[in-house]
Design a protein around this motif. Structure first.
Motif, PDB file in Angstrom:
ATOM      1  N   LEU A  36      29.514 -43.972 -27.148  1.00  0.00           N
ATOM      2  CA  LEU A  36      31.136 -43.743 -27.786  1.00  0.00           C
ATOM      3  C   LEU A  36      31.565 -42.412 -26.664  1.00  0.00           C
ATOM      4  O   LEU A  36      32.265 -41.890 -26.940  1.00  0.00           O
ATOM      5  CB  LEU A  36      30.633 -43.896 -29.248  1.00  0.00           C
ATOM      6  N   ALA A  37      30.573 -42.064 -26.970  1.00  0.00           N
ATOM      7  CA  ALA A  37      30.877 -40.359 -26.489  1.00  0.00           C
ATOM      8  C   ALA A  37      31.503 -40.317 -25.189  1.00  0.00           C
ATOM      9  O   ALA A  37      31.470 -38.862 -24.916  1.00  0.00           O
ATOM     10  CB  ALA A  37      29.370 -39.079 -26.145  1.00  0.00           C
ATOM     11  N   VAL A  81      21.751 -46.072 -34.793  1.00  0.00           N
ATOM     12  CA  VAL A  81      22.749 -45.288 -36.103  1.00  0.00           C
ATOM     13  C   VAL A  81      23.141 -46.860 -36.625  1.00  0.00           C
ATOM     14  O   VAL A  81      24.855 -47.067 -36.656  1.00  0.00           O
ATOM     15  CB  VAL A  81      23.773 -44.469 -35.478  1.00  0.00           C
ATOM     16  N   HIS A  82      22.791 -47.010 -38.336  1.00  0.00           N
ATOM     17  CA  HIS A  82      23.720 -47.402 -38.679  1.00  0.00           C
ATOM     18  C   HIS A  82      23.085 -47.345 -41.141  1.00  0.00           C
ATOM     19  O   HIS A  82      21.320 -47.105 -40.682  1.00  0.00           O
ATOM     20  CB  HIS A  82      22.830 -49.003 -38.447  1.00  0.00           C
ATOM     21  N   THR A  83      24.284 -46.989 -41.177  1.00  0.00           N
ATOM     22  CA  THR A  83      23.437 -46.701 -42.381  1.00  0.00           C
ATOM     23  C   THR A  83      24.133 -47.810 -43.804  1.00  0.00           C
ATOM     24  O   THR A  83      24.926 -48.839 -43.785  1.00  0.00           O
ATOM     25  CB  THR A  83      25.024 -45.951 -43.256  1.00  0.00           C
ATOM     26  N   PHE A  84      23.148 -47.813 -44.149  1.00  0.00           N
ATOM     27  CA  PHE A  84      23.782 -49.296 -45.503  1.00  0.00           C
ATOM     28  C   PHE A  84      24.302 -48.746 -46.545  1.00  0.00           C
ATOM     29  O   PHE A  84      23.964 -47.514 -47.507  1.00  0.00           O
ATOM     30  CB  PHE A  84      21.891 -49.312 -46.540  1.00  0.00           C
ATOM     31  N   GLU A  92      31.088 -44.723 -35.620  1.00  0.00           N
ATOM     32  CA  GLU A  92      33.166 -45.043 -36.666  1.00  0.00           C
ATOM     33  C   GLU A  92      34.113 -44.176 -36.567  1.00  0.00           C
ATOM     34  O   GLU A  92      34.939 -44.434 -35.887  1.00  0.00           O
ATOM     35  CB  GLU A  92      33.099 -45.504 -38.175  1.00  0.00           C
ATOM     36  N   ALA A  93      33.716 -42.884 -36.673  1.00  0.00           N
ATOM     37  CA  ALA A  93      34.823 -41.907 -36.005  1.00  0.00           C
ATOM     38  C   ALA A  93      34.780 -41.489 -34.157  1.00  0.00           C
ATOM     39  O   ALA A  93      36.275 -41.494 -34.364  1.00  0.00           O
ATOM     40  CB  ALA A  93      34.952 -40.373 -36.300  1.00  0.00           C
TER      41      ALA A  93
END
Length: 801
Positions: free
Chosen positions: A229-230, A255-258, A514-515
């Motif tokens: 993405l970068a 990089v994944h958030t609960f 996500e951003a």
């Protein structure tokens, strides 16, 4: 190569016939002024650098202006007077004077230093990249370098002071009030360099200029993780057409958030390990993310739940670090690279050192006991001699008394006998005194030895278990078992550790990918099956449910592969047959070169897992971001060895490392969660632990899209393998075709950065690096001196109109 400052007018205003050079102006001044008189600074500035009639560049106006930056620099000229005796030695053609723009006070100096540090650049010298890009500048005078460094740091400061808004060249020129064209040209060139290298205008910001309509090349990015993405955002900013192919149904990769509000926990990358020079720090500011500084203290609890004292913790910590230092000494100073005929791992070195320590303790104990025995024998011998001497003294005293009382003192012979007996008695008494003194010394030495006996063992069992906790933490940091780590190079990235606090995002780091993905052409649920590359471009074959036949063909100029190292290892493995529908490894056609395959195989990629535990309320000390649990056996030292708390909600994250991380992937979630709860109940009590509301267990090793957690330097590998993995691949030349070997296959990801591996910021920086490399290949140098003068001319024309 990026652009060079060769032929760039910095001390001379060549390339502009409408204005005089500094040298010509100096010649005029010398004619006007007498030989014995120098102009004052203000007078010289007025005559040389009066740009009051020059046109100012166009300024892009916006609501979020940079008015808080005061950029009115003073322009000075060094006019130190020469000694008359030295004036004869001056060359016939005077050296042109060089203008200087400089920091005005200590506050601005500190601001510029901080700005350079934020871009991972030295504030007072050229970086290696700048030396490579600006060879002429590197060979120039110190004054010219100082001028460049000031302008570079000033541009960086303008950016970090407001990273939510694009720093366009026109606004930069207006903020940095250059007094002449020389400085403006340098600003143009420096701005282009910093933008190309991702030092400014990166991340998620308000664009003041539209993206270029003409697309110069099509880039296919494989993987929508942070690195992909970068790179994609940078490439779009440079005017490239970009498509991202991602096999998962989400972006972010590892990089994944609960996310189940109010519960948030990062399942993969989670910590900004150092905020100084970390590009993610800028992104958290751009996105307004809530973060909290992590307290690095980590209290430890033993297997029974008792708190381990800080003193004991500190003692074992020192010994742990001493052992690691000793392994470095073994590998570097003693050159012990092999053990029992094989390359030595960190575990091998530690076992050797622990064995040597135990041996040394035993030797010290033997030496101590031998010393005690020797002194006791000496004391015994001394006492026996003293007993014999005492009997002799008694006899001598008796003989002396008898002789003294019965002898005729007038008889010289009898007087001689009496005096002889007195002498013998005196000699015996002196010898007794010496023996007595020796006895006292021996007894004192024995008392001292018995009062400070050595350790009978190197480490007691309880201490060894605490040491195992530190080793489990090392396995957590490297996502590897100690037997897999290279003894020589496992910590090769330590010198590049970022400074500053460690920071966690309260609502998770997945906000960043996500951003970053916003506005990008990202195709989710698209599994790449084959990557073909040749002299005329690339073709990627993928499967997707979005097409009728399930196949997608993407053609372009370049492929940027950001697949995790675990997936690449399966792609180059000769032990696996052709991939089936359930196998997500892509095939490279032609196969990757041998040097690339070797690096993929040598570098390590291990497993570290987490268990997210959501409770009804907090029952631990909320001030402790970490607390550790010491297991009672070496084999399961990494099982729930540490817990973390990084948000306001009652959420704990348990960490599983080393051998336990691999084994527990085969165990059900309920068994793992119950094991975590059992540990917590031992520490805090059964009644204190509140009921669970939710839970989550990761299995990164079994994840088909990653096949592990992050990279490490394995046995037989070195930091050089990171560089090999980062190197692009060009197709082999084809017979009969006169083509340039342009690289078609590029690589990014945390496993391609030698300085910052196994980190989210390392992944991001690798994506920025590859975007700059691809742009250099297809777009050329960002701004040459002639193009810089052209941009200034266009700005002037805009102002005239």
């Amino acid at each position: 190569m990026i652009h060079s400052l060769s032929n760039s007018p910095v001390t001379m205003l060549d390339g502009d016939n409408s204005k005089e050079s500094v040298y010509e102006s100096n010649q005029k001044l010398q004619k006007e002024e007498s030989a014995s008189k120098f102009c004052g600074v203000e007078e010289v500035n007025r005559k040389l650098f009066d740009d009051s009639n020059s046109n100012k560049p166009t300024s892009y106006k916006c609501s979020n202006s940079r008015k808080n930056i005061d950029s009115s620099e003073k322009i000075i000229l060094n006019t130190g007077q020469l000694d008359p005796s030295q004036q004869k030695e001056l060359p016939s053609t005077p050296t042109p004077r060089t203008e200087r723009i400089y920091a005005r006070d200590s506050q601005e100096i500190q601001q510029l230093k901080s700005a350079a540090a934020s871009a991972l650049l030295p504030d007072d010298e050229l970086s290696d990249l700048e030396v490579k890009c600006f060879p002429d500048l590197n060979q120039s005078s110190p004054l010219k370098k100082e001028q460049y460094l000031y302008l570079r740091n000033r541009l960086l400061y303008l950016w970090i002071n407001n990273p939510s808004q694009e720093l366009v060249l026109e606004n930069a020129l207006e903020e940095i009030k250059c007094s002449n064209k020389e400085q403006r040209l340098m600003v143009v060139t420096t701005h282009a360099f910093l933008e190309r290298q991702g030092k400014i205008n990166f991340g998620v910001f308000n664009r003041l200029k539209p993206l270029p309509l003409l697309k110069r090349a099509k880039i296919i990015v494989i993987g929508a993780g942070v690195s992909g993405l970068a790179a994609a955002r940078q490439l779009e900013h440079f005017g490239m057409e970009v498509v991202i192919l991602e096999g998962r149904n989400r972006v972010g990769g590892r990089v994944h958030t609960f996310k189940k509000p109010p519960f948030y926990a990062d399942l993969g990358g989670m910590i900004l390990t150092g905020v100084v020079g970390n590009p993610l720090t800028i992104l958290t500011q751009q996105l307004g993310m809530e973060t909290n500084v992590i307290n690095q203290d980590c209290p430890l609890y033993d297997s029974t739940g008792r708190r381990i004292s800080k003193n004991k913790d500190a003692v074992i910590d020192r010994e742990y670090n001493r052992l690691l230092d000793a392994t470095k000494y073994l590998s570097e100073e003693m050159n012990c690279e092999h053990f029992n005929g094989k390359i030595e791992s960190l575990e091998d070195s530690l076992k050797i050192l622990l064995t040597l320590q135990e041996k040394k303790v035993r030797e010290d104990n033997i030496k101590y006991l031998e010393t005690i025995i020797y002194l006791q024998e000496e004391l015994k011998s001394n006492q026996q001699e003293m007993c014999s001497l005492m009997e002799r003294i008694k006899k001598l005293r008796q003989d002396y008394d008898v002789s003294h009382q019965t002898s005729d003192r007038s008889d010289i012979t009898e007087e001689f006998v009496v005096r002889t007996k007195a002498r013998d008695l005196s000699t015996a008494c002196k010898k007794w005194d010496k023996l007595k003194e020796c006895q006292e010394e021996i007894e004192k030495e024995l008392q001292e030895l018995e009062g400070s006996p050595p350790f009978w063992v190197y480490m007691h069992e309880r201490d060894r278990r605490i040491l195992d906790w530190f080793l489990a933490n090392l396995e957590f940091c490297t996502a590897a078992q100690l037997s897999e780590l290279s003894c020589d190079h496992w910590n090769q990235d330590d010198p590049y550790e970022l400074a500053g606090n460690h920071v966690a995002a309260t609502q998770g780091l997945s906000q960043i990918p996500e951003a970053l993905s916003s506005g990008l052409n990202t195709r989710l649920n698209t599994v790449v099956r084959m990557i073909q590359y040749g002299y005329d471009g690339v073709k990627v074959t993928a499967t997707s449910s979005k097409t009728s036949d399930g196949l997608e063909i993407h053609k372009g100029d370049v492929v940027l592969c950001t697949l995790p190292l675990g997936v690449l290892k399966r792609s180059v493995s000769e032990d696996l047959g052709p991939p089936d529908k359930l196998d997500n490894r892509p095939i490279f056609n032609p196969p990757l070169p041998t040097w690339k395959v070797g690096a993929v195989k040598r570098l390590g990629f291990g497993v570290m897992n987490k268990v997210v535990l959501c409770f009804t309320s907090v029952f631990w000390d909320p001030e402790d971001n970490w607390f550790g649990h010491v297991e009672n056996a070496e084999i399961n030292r990494g099982e729930c060895f540490m817990f973390g708390h990084f948000s306001k909600a009652p959420v704990l994250v348990a960490f599983i490392s080393g051998y336990a991380a691999i084994v527990l992937e085969q165990v059900s979630d309920d068994v793992i969660v119950n094991r975590c709860l059992s540990v917590l109940r031992k520490i805090f009590g059964k009644k204190a632990v509140t009921p669970l509301k939710d839970k989550m267990v990761t299995r990164w090793g079994a994840d088909p899209w990653s096949r592990g957690s992050y990279s490490h330097v394995a046995v037989g590998s070195s930091g050089a393998d990171y560089d090999l993995l980062a190197a692009p691949v060009a197709p082999a030349p084809e017979y009969g075709l006169n083509t340039t070997r342009r690289s078609r296959l590029f690589f990014a990801g945390e496993h391609t950065t030698r300085k910052y591996p196994a980190s989210v910021h390392g992944a991001y920086l690798s994506g920025v690096r590859e975007a700059a490399r691809i742009a250099e290949d297809f777009l050329g140098r960002p701004v040459t001196p002639s193009r810089a003068r052209g941009r200034l001319s266009r700005n002037k024309a805009c102002c005239d109109n």
